[in-house]
Design an enzyme around this catalytic site. Sequence first.
Site, PDB file in Angstrom:
ATOM      1  N   ASN A  70     -40.470  84.753 -21.384  1.00  0.00           N
ATOM      2  CA  ASN A  70     -40.921  86.146 -21.462  1.00  0.00           C
ATOM      3  C   ASN A  70     -41.012  86.661 -22.892  1.00  0.00           C
ATOM      4  OD1 ASN A  70     -41.338  86.381 -18.774  1.00  0.00           O
ATOM      5  ND2 ASN A  70     -39.566  87.654 -18.337  1.00  0.00           N
ATOM      6  N   TYR A  71     -40.521  85.868 -23.860  1.00  0.00           N
ATOM      7  CA  TYR A  71     -40.735  86.177 -25.272  1.00  0.00           C
ATOM      8  C   TYR A  71     -41.751  85.165 -25.799  1.00  0.00           C
ATOM      9  CZ  TYR A  71     -36.191  88.562 -24.728  1.00  0.00           C
ATOM     10  OH  TYR A  71     -35.148  89.347 -24.302  1.00  0.00           O
ATOM     11  N   ILE A 123     -50.408  88.183  -7.622  1.00  0.00           N
ATOM     12  CA  ILE A 123     -49.454  88.717  -6.653  1.00  0.00           C
ATOM     13  C   ILE A 123     -49.758  90.198  -6.477  1.00  0.00           C
ATOM     14  CG2 ILE A 123     -47.011  89.141  -6.168  1.00  0.00           C
ATOM     15  CD1 ILE A 123     -46.416  86.735  -8.025  1.00  0.00           C
ATOM     16  N   TYR A 132     -37.276  81.363 -24.414  1.00  0.00           N
ATOM     17  CA  TYR A 132     -37.404  82.192 -23.213  1.00  0.00           C
ATOM     18  C   TYR A 132     -38.878  82.522 -22.994  1.00  0.00           C
ATOM     19  CZ  TYR A 132     -36.670  86.184 -20.048  1.00  0.00           C
ATOM     20  OH  TYR A 132     -36.709  87.055 -18.993  1.00  0.00           O
TER      21      TYR A 132
END
Length: 354
Positions: A254-255, A20, A252
Amino acid sequence: MGEDLFWAIRGGGGASFGIIISWKIKLVRVPPVVTFTISRTLEEGATKLVHKWQYIADKLHEDLFIRVIIQNIGGQNGGNQKTVKAAFNSLFLGGIDKLIPLMNESFPELGLQAKDCIEMNWIQSVMCFSDHQKWDSLEVLLDRSTKYKRFFKGKSDFVKEPITEVGLEGIWRRILQEEIVYMIMDPFGGKMNEISDSDIPFPHRKGNIYNIQYMVQWEIDGAEATDRHVHWIRMLYKYMTPFVSKSPRTAYVNYRDLDLGTNKLSNTSYFEASAWGIKYFKGNFKKLAQIKAKADPENFFRNEQSIPLLSSSTINGLALGYGKTTLSSFFPSYYKRPIIASSFSFVSFSLPYM
């Protein structure tokens, strides 16, 4: 690029679908911001305060956010006795005159006073939550160099029922066995409860009181030190099993936690990757894998926990071998929803393996 890919890149894990190169987002106005941090040790009643926080954290006024950061302090270089500290770290969209009555009603046990509060604008609050001072230059937010030089291992959990005081005391005993530990408890509720599990790939919505990030840090390099600290956090994670989400025990994304499972070099199957993927994405993992098969059919963008490929032909083949009942347990239904207005630039590659 299509609605499906736009859905996938908003929470489907980084670096699985392409690169992106820009986002265009809609900003919203915020009122003056108030932050406060009140810390209490075990000797000052931290256990009862954390226990009470669990019952109100996800039900507070929608403009009030209070997280808890647990850490061990003292006991170093012959200093004070080692103990556990709970820091109640907050952000409120409003003034002190509105915050104090609100806290007196919802969480009077904390004993918040005006002297505990600091008024600042939103970007200054970002500075504070990033461990900077509100008067620091905003340029520090553009510095991408690593601020922390320690080694660390992290894990995560979601909590659906309050942990008992006895359970919390068991956590404190284990934290006191380590040197540098953080346990960050972020509340859910509010808007999180109003978004369905399948609106975007992040599925952890209504029913979760808070998320936990466990982190152990150490400064000495070497296999012995690493093994000791990693073993400690794995034992804490094992202890937490009865207190957190089940079937699956969610995490999660992102962890990132490679203990949950990792992909093979290039050809991990959907079922193999489900060992970790279902924990991060629950029922959305199947759709992410189908979109991955279309957006990156050569699996060029891959890592230890990148989204695997799941093509229609694979699903048909599995149906022949396993039958509808087995497949239904892996492939929950997905319901279409209106796309959220936004715009973005996206580059996707399909290249041979390198």
